[in-house]
Every structure is written in C-alpha cells, then in structure tokens.
Design a protein around this motif. Structure first.
Motif, mmCIF file in Angstrom:
data_model
loop_
_atom_site.group_PDB
_atom_site.id
_atom_site.type_symbol
_atom_site.label_atom_id
_atom_site.label_comp_id
_atom_site.label_asym_id
_atom_site.label_seq_id
_atom_site.Cartn_x
_atom_site.Cartn_y
_atom_site.Cartn_z
ATOM 1 N N LYS A 540 2.843 5.856 -3.650
ATOM 2 C CA LYS A 540 3.087 7.258 -3.328
ATOM 3 C C LYS A 540 3.729 7.433 -1.963
ATOM 4 O O LYS A 540 4.378 8.456 -1.707
ATOM 5 C CB LYS A 540 1.771 8.036 -3.381
ATOM 6 C CG LYS A 540 1.254 8.250 -4.793
ATOM 7 C CD LYS A 540 0.027 9.128 -4.799
ATOM 8 C CE LYS A 540 -0.430 9.435 -6.223
ATOM 9 N NZ LYS A 540 -1.629 10.316 -6.240
ATOM 10 N N HIS A 541 3.551 6.472 -1.073
ATOM 11 C CA HIS A 541 4.118 6.579 0.270
ATOM 12 C C HIS A 541 5.422 5.801 0.404
ATOM 13 O O HIS A 541 5.833 5.475 1.529
ATOM 14 C CB HIS A 541 3.106 6.101 1.313
ATOM 15 C CG HIS A 541 1.980 7.065 1.536
ATOM 16 N ND1 HIS A 541 0.923 7.184 0.654
ATOM 17 C CD2 HIS A 541 1.740 7.974 2.526
ATOM 18 C CE1 HIS A 541 0.086 8.101 1.100
ATOM 19 N NE2 HIS A 541 0.562 8.596 2.224
ATOM 20 N N GLY A 542 6.046 5.494 -0.704
ATOM 21 C CA GLY A 542 7.383 4.920 -0.667
ATOM 22 C C GLY A 542 7.457 3.420 -0.587
ATOM 23 O O GLY A 542 8.553 2.859 -0.611
ATOM 24 N N ARG A 543 6.331 2.742 -0.478
ATOM 25 C CA ARG A 543 6.337 1.278 -0.433
ATOM 26 C C ARG A 543 6.124 0.762 -1.848
ATOM 27 O O ARG A 543 5.022 0.347 -2.237
ATOM 28 C CB ARG A 543 5.263 0.789 0.532
ATOM 29 C CG ARG A 543 5.534 1.163 1.987
ATOM 30 C CD ARG A 543 4.463 0.626 2.915
ATOM 31 N NE ARG A 543 3.224 1.387 2.802
ATOM 32 C CZ ARG A 543 2.957 2.494 3.478
ATOM 33 N NH1 ARG A 543 3.869 2.993 4.313
ATOM 34 N NH2 ARG A 543 1.814 3.125 3.333
ATOM 35 N N LYS A 544 7.206 0.823 -2.649
ATOM 36 C CA LYS A 544 7.131 0.525 -4.073
ATOM 37 C C LYS A 544 6.702 -0.911 -4.339
ATOM 38 O O LYS A 544 5.871 -1.173 -5.211
ATOM 39 C CB LYS A 544 8.497 0.788 -4.734
ATOM 40 C CG LYS A 544 9.087 2.157 -4.445
ATOM 41 C CD LYS A 544 8.244 3.258 -5.039
ATOM 42 C CE LYS A 544 8.907 4.620 -4.854
ATOM 43 N NZ LYS A 544 8.066 5.723 -5.335
ATOM 44 N N GLY A 545 7.287 -1.839 -3.580
ATOM 45 C CA GLY A 545 6.963 -3.244 -3.805
ATOM 46 C C GLY A 545 5.493 -3.539 -3.567
ATOM 47 O O GLY A 545 4.836 -4.222 -4.362
ATOM 48 N N SER A 546 4.938 -3.024 -2.438
ATOM 49 C CA SER A 546 3.515 -3.237 -2.155
ATOM 50 C C SER A 546 2.641 -2.595 -3.214
ATOM 51 O O SER A 546 1.618 -3.154 -3.624
ATOM 52 C CB SER A 546 3.169 -2.666 -0.772
ATOM 53 O OG SER A 546 3.853 -3.355 0.248
ATOM 54 N N GLY A 547 3.066 -1.411 -3.671
ATOM 55 C CA GLY A 547 2.283 -0.746 -4.708
ATOM 56 C C GLY A 547 2.215 -1.555 -5.985
ATOM 57 O O GLY A 547 1.142 -1.732 -6.576
ATOM 58 N N VAL A 548 3.365 -2.075 -6.431
ATOM 59 C CA VAL A 548 3.393 -2.884 -7.654
ATOM 60 C C VAL A 548 2.593 -4.172 -7.459
ATOM 61 O O VAL A 548 1.870 -4.623 -8.360
ATOM 62 C CB VAL A 548 4.839 -3.193 -8.058
ATOM 63 C CG1 VAL A 548 4.885 -4.184 -9.215
ATOM 64 C CG2 VAL A 548 5.569 -1.910 -8.434
ATOM 65 N N PHE A 549 2.678 -4.774 -6.256
ATOM 66 C CA PHE A 549 1.954 -6.026 -5.997
ATOM 67 C C PHE A 549 0.445 -5.836 -6.149
ATOM 68 O O PHE A 549 -0.229 -6.623 -6.834
ATOM 69 C CB PHE A 549 2.273 -6.522 -4.590
ATOM 70 C CG PHE A 549 1.420 -7.679 -4.147
ATOM 71 C CD1 PHE A 549 1.677 -8.959 -4.592
ATOM 72 C CD2 PHE A 549 0.338 -7.473 -3.301
ATOM 73 C CE1 PHE A 549 0.881 -10.024 -4.193
ATOM 74 C CE2 PHE A 549 -0.464 -8.528 -2.901
ATOM 75 C CZ PHE A 549 -0.189 -9.805 -3.347
#
Length: 717
Positions: A540-549
């Motif tokens: 939600k805060h724009g860090r897509k890669g970290s979110g998916v990880f």
C-alpha cells in the motif's frame, strides 16, 4: 496488559495511598515569549513530551524567529524508581537477569517433570534449593556496581573505612532476600549474616540519618590532624559504636593507633598499653557463630552451637576477669580507662552502653544479637526484638530498606511484596518471587493462589506480567519481554501475541526480530499473520517488491491473487512486449520456485514463454519451437493464468500453429486448446468478462489456425 484499577481497594498492583511530596522537574524550553498553553503526553521510556505554545506580544516585530513565535517541543526525563541507578545501568540489569531467570525456569520445569515420575520428591527439592541459590548469586553479581572508587597503591595506616564499591539499595534489598530465603544453609547463623549486611550497607542508611558509618567517616576526616588520639572523645565514641555493631577489625585497628604504642611512650605507659592490648586481644578472639569469616575479618568461628556456647562462656569470663582487674587503678590516663571499660561493658551486653553507642534501631538490633542474645534462633524472637528496638531507637526518617527488613523478620509475604513493589519497582518483584516461593511454604501458597478478580491468574504471574509490561513500553527492552510472558501459563501467550502484533513493520530489522521471536516460541500462525501485515503495508505504501516478498513468505495465496489482478488491471488488457517490461522486476523477485506466488506465478511462466517465442521467431532452432509449444500448453493448463489472457496467448502463437514444416501440436493438445477457446467464447457472454485489446478477427484467426493444425496432426498420426 494489567494495569492499576481506579479503585485503590481493588487495585491489581499494590500501591501506597500516602501523599508524597511532589517532585519538581525543570522545563528548559528557551522561549522568550509568554506561554499561552501546554500539551503533555507520554514519550518513549520514562519521558514526557511537553509541547509549549507561546502567545506573540502585540506589535511584535515580524522578523522574529518563527520557532519562538509558535512554540517548542521538549522532553522531560522523569527520575527512575531508584535514583542511584541510571537508565543505562537499569537496562544492563534487565538484560543480564534474563539468562539466570531463563535457566531457573528450565530447571524448575525439569524438576517438576521428574517429581511427577518419582514417588519421592526430597532429592529434587534439594536440587531446587541449590538452583535457587545459584540463581540468587547470579543476580547478586549482576547488581554489583562496576564504578569502583579509585584506590591508592599504598595502604594508609590511618584509613579505617574502605569502600570497595558504591553500594546501592537494590543490591542491599536483594542481599536481604537472599539471606532470609535463598541461602538455607546459613539460617543457623542468620544474625552473623545480618552483621555483615549492616557492615556493607550502613552507608545507605547514612543518607537519611546519623549512623555508625557516618560517625566513623567524620572521624576519619579529622584523624590526620589529631596529635593525641586518646584525648579526643570522638576516638572512643567511634570505637564503641563500631564494637557495638561487630566491626571488630576497625576497633582493633583504632586501638593500635593508641598513643601508648609509640616507642617513646612504652616505658612510661606500660600498664595503659597492656590494658589496651588486652582489650584488643579479647575483641580479636570474640566467638562467632558461623562457618567462616571473610578476608581481614576478626573473631573465632564455631559451626556448632555447643562449641559456640562453651567458647562464649569462656570469653565472657575473661572479660569479667579483666574488668575486675587491679590494673585499672594503676592506669593514670582517665580517658583511656573510661573508654576501655565502656568497651568492656558493651562486650558484656550492658543495655545502656549499647543504646548510647548506636544511632538507630537496626544498629541496636544487631548489637543485642552480638552481646545480649547471642544464642537466639527463630524469626519470631528476632521480630519481637526488632519491635522493641524500634520503640527504643526509631529512625528519624523511615528508610525503604528497613520496611523490607521488618516484613522479612515478620515473615509477612504481603508486606514483602508491597515494599519491593513500592521501593524497588517491578524488576525486583518479578525476580524476588522466585526466592519467596522457594524459601517459604506460606509465600508459595500466597503467590500461587489463583485470584478470580485478576482473571484467574496468581500473584506470581501478575508481577511477571507487570514487569513484562514495563519492558514492552521501551523500544530497547521490548524484545526480552517474551521471556517473562512465556513464564506466565494463563495469559502469557495471548499477551505475547498482542505484543508481537503491536510492533511496527516499517523496518526490516525489527520485523526480522519479530519473526525470530515467533520462531523461538513456535508461533507459526502469528509469524504468518505478521508477514501478511508487512506485505500489505509495503504494497500500500508503494514498495511493491517488498510487499510481494513478505506475502510470499507468508504463503498468502489469496492476497497474491488479488495483487495479481491489480497488476493485470494496471498494466492493461494486453501483455505486449512494451507493457511486459513493467513486470520484469516482480518476475525476478519470484525466482525459480514460484509455488508461493499465487496468481503471479503466471508472470514467471509467461516470461519463459516469451523467451522461447522470441527464439522461434529469430529462426534459431526447431527446439525453440518445441519449447515454445510446451510452454504454451503449460500456461493454458495452469489455473493461475487469467482467462482474459487466453486469447492473447493463442493469438501470439499463430506462427507456431501455422508452422509449415510440421504440426507442433498433436491431436489431444489441439483439442485441449479448442476446448479452451470454446470456454472463452462462452465466458464472453458474462458481463464481468474483460476482453483483450486485439484485432476483431483475432478469435476467428486462432480458431482457423487450430482447425488447420488439427487436420495436419490427424494426417500425420
């Protein structure tokens, strides 16, 4: 976590309702303008965040500082429970006590398991007492103050008080708990242990009133300037006071400073010197009911009571004989004679002399054990004696150590807990209950009894929860709170889960520590939920890669599928070469093992498909065509492939379907793709279907290519 109720009569945590003198903390805000209002809130640890708002004066110069005009935010650090210990030292104690506490809990669990398997629990009970004593020694060594006083390499012959370390009330309180509850082997010589305790910590009582220690310190300051010690009344007063509380080595050292020991005085003061030396020898040979003495301590030790009684009677007869000696008449120095005979009266237990030589009830209490009741045993008689001494010599200002000592002598568990909580804080209570439960059956019953008004938990668990709450409130100590929460069988697990859920997921290091704690205590469900929270937060805060990880680590198929749908909507309805570039980062993140990728697994397989298609278009080899065909079949069979991309995949594969050399799909594979195409035609009738951005004749072109491939495949087979 538990807190204090509004009603003091039903409070969870014992507290004193007495009104204390308010503390004043300076507020250095540095503002020059008039303050209009204040806003106060809690900051981290024991700090208050104070927002100071100032009101601008009329006609103020507009060039003034905007910061001064608006206000300022400052932090005010509140004093700790014990002002002798700063925050860094308190955290060192908190971390250092974790290992002894954990080891003791592990050993207690082992003993409990073995005792259930055995019919006799006596050997395990002995082991438990040994473990408690070892635990107490570890905590006691932890409380030693590392700031040693500077000492000279050359011993000063006139130095009578030596401070090896800075004593603290917390260490003194723990020593008292150890004497009464942990060290069961020394119960027979408990008065001797109290004599040593007063010798070590009488300096703490000097902060509120006059003590033997303060008198000796004052005398030591003037010792260098005195020419004739025996003419100074403070010389004899100091020795009498030190003798009354059993500081024999100090008394003998001061006696040897007597002027009659000087070489030029021996001939003229032989009788006087003989009397001084006789008293010094008697003091050095005083019987002590204890197994051993520390280095530099005087006296003769006796472990059994019959031997001690015999030696005591012989020693007393020697004192009486010296007191009745005719040599006193021949002594010409009046102050020496009076001083020495007063010391003999102290050793014979004269109540008036003991009262005059001591300054508060604890010193009088010790002197009675040394000279009036040397054979007393049992806490009941000690408690009665303490009450009498309090009436005779009350303290001018009550000291927190004395309140704890009265509770210990009275064997009152409630008073002990209340004094520890009020004076020394949650750390002391949480760790001292281990000594209480091991050393007293009554205390064990009180501490282990479950209380309905506390939610069915015991007092022991309550105090651990309170201490865990204190640890949890500070960012530097929250990670050791789980150790104490796990020792709470009723509410520990649930409160630990709440603590872990409340930790922020913004920083990876903190998040990894949180997950490691979950792993240590086998909280797989909590760990998975925390990783899900972290994944959603980063996404939600724009860090897509970290979110998916983190969602992959949590194996959250549902949210990964939702993210996949969001990504497909963002990229668009087509997966052309240009739009596919936006997917490369996430595809690399998925790695070679994409089992936990959920709907995003389609991206990984589609990347491989695009690679084979490109090789086929470049005309590199027949193997590239075969690999591209296999990849196409896998994509169409994979449930993670969105239905709206089926036609796009088939349309991109027209060159494969129309390859002139030979058909790349067999009959079953072609029929499978035709069935998929039929499903797609049916799905288009639903209103929620999203159509791909392809030419209008794309569906007919694909259907024709598949039909042609089917005929060629039938002929070839």
């Amino acid at each position: 976590m538990p807190g204090r109720m509004s009603d003091s009569g039903a409070s969870i945590v014992p507290f004193s309702p007495e009104v204390r003198e308010p503390l004043v903390y300076p507020l250095h805000h540095g503002l020059n303008h008039k303050i209009s209002r204040l806003s106060i809130s809690w900051s981290r640890g024991n700090c208050l965040r104070v927002s100071v708002f100032c009101q601008s004066a009329q006609g103020e110069d507009h060039d003034s500082s905007a910061e001064e005009t608006g206000g300022r935010v400052v932090e005010v650090k509140l004093d700790a429970v014990d002002g002798e210990i700063d925050e860094s030292q308190r955290r060192r104690i908190a971390y250092g006590s974790v290992a002894p506490f954990s080891i003791l809990q592990s050993r207690k669990n082992s003993i409990w398991t073995l005792s259930k398997m055995s019919t006799s629990s006596s050997p395990y009970h002995a082991d438990r007492l040994d473990y408690i004593l070892e635990y107490s020694k570890d905590i006691s060594s932890l409380l030693d103050n590392p700031k040693l006083r500077p000492s000279s390499l050359i011993d000063d012959p006139k130095s009578i008080i030596e401070e090896l370390e800075e004593a603290t009330c917390l260490k003194a309180a723990w020593k008292l708990m150890e004497i009464f509850y942990a060290d069961k082997q020394s119960q027979a010589w408990l008065p001797g242990r109290l004599v040593d305790w007063l010798a070590d910590y009488d300096i703490l009582l000097s902060s509120t009133q006059t003590t033997v220690h303060s008198k000796l310190v004052d005398f030591q300051k003037n010792l260098v300037s005195l020419q004739v010690l025996e003419d100074d009344p403070k010389y004899w007063e100091g020795m009498s006071s030190a003798l009354a509380v059993g500081w024999l080595e100090i008394v003998v050292k001061l006696l040897r400073l007597h002027g009659s020991y000087q070489l030029d005085q021996l001939g003229n003061r032989e009788i006087e010197n003989g009397l001084v030396e006789a008293v010094a020898v008697l003091i050095s040979n005083m019987p002590r009911m204890r197994p051993e003495l520390g280095d530099g301590k005087l006296g003769k030790c006796f472990e059994t009571k019959p031997d001690f009684v015999k030696a005591w009677e012989k020693w007393r007869s020697q004192i009486t004989k010296l007191d009745c000696s005719a040599f006193w008449v021949q002594c010409d120095h009046h102050k020496t004679k009076e001083g020495l005979r007063n010391m003999l009266q102290i050793m014979m237990g004269n109540a008036s002399s003991l009262s005059n030589a001591t300054f508060h009830w604890m010193e009088l209490f010790i002197s009675h054990f040394l000279y009036v009741r040397p054979f007393s045993v049992g806490l009941e008689s000690m408690y009665r004696l303490a009450q009498n001494c309090i009436q005779s010599k009350p303290m001018s200002i009550p000291h927190k150590l004395m309140g704890l000592l009265i509770g210990l002598l009275g064997e009152n568990t409630e008073v002990i807990l209340a004094e520890c909580s009020r004076a020394f804080g949650p750390w002391m209570v949480a760790h001292a209950v281990e000594l209480l439960t091991a050393g007293s059956n009554e205390a064990e019953i009180v501490l282990h009894e479950e209380h309905y008004n506390l939610g069915g938990i015991s007092m022991e668990e309550l105090h651990r929860l309170v201490y865990a709450q204190v640890l949890s409130s500070h960012p530097l100590t929250w990670q050791i709170a789980p150790i104490y929460l796990m020792a709470c069988t009723k509410q520990g697990i649930s409160l630990l889960e709440i603590l872990l859920y409340k930790q922020p997921v913004t920083h990876n290091q903190l998040l990894l520590k949180n997950i490691e704690i979950c792993r240590l205590y086998e909280l797989e469900g909590v760990s998975s939920n925390i990783m899900k929270i972290a994944g959603v937060y980063h996404w939600k805060h724009g860090r897509k890669g970290s979110g998916v990880f983190w969602l992959q680590q949590a194996q959250d198929e549902v949210r990964l599928n939702r993210i996949a749908q969001q990504l497909f909507d963002v990229v668009g309805k087509s997966i052309s070469d240009e739009s596919f570039m936006q997917w490369e980062g996430l595809i690399e993140l998925l790695g070679s093992e994409s089992k936990t990728a959920g709907g995003l697994e389609f991206l990984h397989k589609y990347r491989d498909y695009k690679k084979f298609i490109q090789q086929f278009r470049d005309g590199k080899s027949t193997d590239a065509a075969r690999h591209a065909t296999e990849s196409l079949i896998q994509l169409m069979k994979n449930p993670s492939t969105p239905q709206r991309f089926w036609l796009t995949l088939l349309y991109d594969s027209l060159k494969l379907l129309n390859w002139r050399e030979r058909p790349l799909l067999n009959v079953s594979q072609t029929n499978f793709l035709l069935n998929k195409l039929q499903e797609l035609s049916t799905a288009k009738l639903r209103p929620e279907f999203v159509d791909a951005e392809l030419p209008a004749n794309a569906l007919n072109s694909v259907r024709l290519a598949l039909a042609t491939n089917l005929g060629r495949a039938i002929l070839e087979e």
